[in-house]
Design an enzyme around this catalytic site. Sequence first.
Site, PDB file in Angstrom:
ATOM      1  CB  CYS B  50      -0.947  -0.011   1.202  1.00 10.46           C
ATOM      2  SG  CYS B  50      -2.015  -1.428   1.240  1.00 10.46           S
ATOM      3  CG  HIS B 104      -0.948   3.205   4.070  1.00  5.29           C
ATOM      4  ND1 HIS B 104      -1.749   2.110   3.807  1.00  5.29           N
ATOM      5  CD2 HIS B 104      -0.436   3.005   5.297  1.00  5.29           C
ATOM      6  CE1 HIS B 104      -1.698   1.277   4.843  1.00  5.29           C
ATOM      7  NE2 HIS B 104      -0.927   1.801   5.760  1.00  5.29           N
TER       8      HIS B 104
END
Lengths: 101, 420
Positions: B50, B104
């Site tokens: 991510c 993120h």
Amino acid sequence: CDDTYGCFNEEPVAFSQYPRPADTPQWNSDKPKLKDIRIMGYSMRTIDYRYTVWVRFYPNNFSANFEDVHAGELYMVETDPNQDYNIYNNTSHGFFFKKIL
Amino acid sequence: DDMNVLFIVVDDLRPVLGCYGDKLVKSPNIDQLASQSIVFSNAYAQQAVCAPSRVSFLTGRRPDTTRLYDFYSYWRVHAGNYSTMPQYFKENGYVTLSVGKVFHPGVSSNYSDDYPYSWSTPPFHPSTEKYENDKTCRGKDGKLYANLVCPVDVTEMPGGTLPDIQSTEEAIRLLNVMKANKQKFFLAVGYHKPHIPLRYPQEFLKLYPLDNITLAPDPWVPEKLPSVAYNPWMDIRQRDDVKALNVSFPYGPLPDDFQRQIRQSYYAAISYLDTQVGLLLNALDDVGLSGRTIVVFTADHGWSLGEHGEWAKYSNFDVATRVPLMFYVPGVTTSSVSQGERVFPYRDPFGHILSLVPKGRSKKAVELVSLFSTLAELAGLQVPPTCPQTSFHVARCTEGASIVRYFNASEEKVEEEKNG
């Protein structure tokens, strides 16, 4: 043509990478912290193949040593689209190595 | 005229979509978007995890330049003060807005989704995001667990809703505000599913009877796979239902029927996500902005569904790095949209599924790091320059060339012309 995407008539190349803490799977192999990264897997893809070299990586100065190759992968899309048969050790891959450098 | 940008990024979505040829999945709304878009069949993330992937495509720099390979550094402090794609749009007069998971969360985006640099207003996070990993999955014994496979009764959920439902509601609200204020906007919407836990409204299971779900075509660890290349899927092992299986480390395997349950729930989560995208795009029609908004649909990386004996991302395999990538550009990928015309009417995945084909398709191998330069070019902004070999000191440049040059040469058209 030496830029990332080559000439218009040359197939473009996509680069990915993934870090590892060790040569064999361990509890933090999926998500090693920066300080624990020892190997980096650099992948080069076109629509014809995926070539990956797993090389020594030094987290303190973010450098990779392409002369210290721990392992390699080579898959040909046409004959092995699911990437199940690694032919890295069966073929000379100087061309790929030079290109990924 | 100025085009708005609606940037949809989905967490852990591999191209398991009708418009990518998947025969099992029901994704009518994303397929409808594709039918008005150019679809890239070979798009790849720079790293299959991510934070590094998201910081890479949002700054237009590769991980070796952001120096983020994990989750624990903020590029502006740790590597270089690189401008981001939303920041660039903001500096060019756009109102930039973030809903859901775009950066993120945490250290890698300075605990602020890089606000105020990237966004005009504080990013929106669904209030129910905090329950994502709580024990909300009902087991066969009626107790609640933190499972990997987690079909739920939404009315029983904390707050009576789910994060992606809240994100869609907020994004629609913002579209109405932008319309009313006649402001050009860059709206980024980050959906959580199908990231684990595979927690979705249980009714979507009906679309995928377990009898129809097979194992991956190659569910074994390849003989000549170097051990360093293998990803031992630690994150799913920590889920209660996987833990209870007592699977050996590192190669497992998971029991076949559970492998099929994971695949079944990944598909169900995609159809749930598809409904959210459908409601969002339907709202774009409602506010009459479908003719003036570029829509980008992509993911931060893929996800292994048992191929090579692996699950999750964390590897260099195509199933973990390849992503869906499509661009809807009114007047470019489709003819201009007349006032009041509906381009994206909501389509029910439980209803009749139309077989739609992408307007254009390119097989060129392209990268998410090119998103910044590509969107700048599509919006008519000056395209950031290519970075020099070493660019830690350069605030704005890109390591991914624009891929707009592939829009017109999509192979499908070329082949169609060739076939006459």
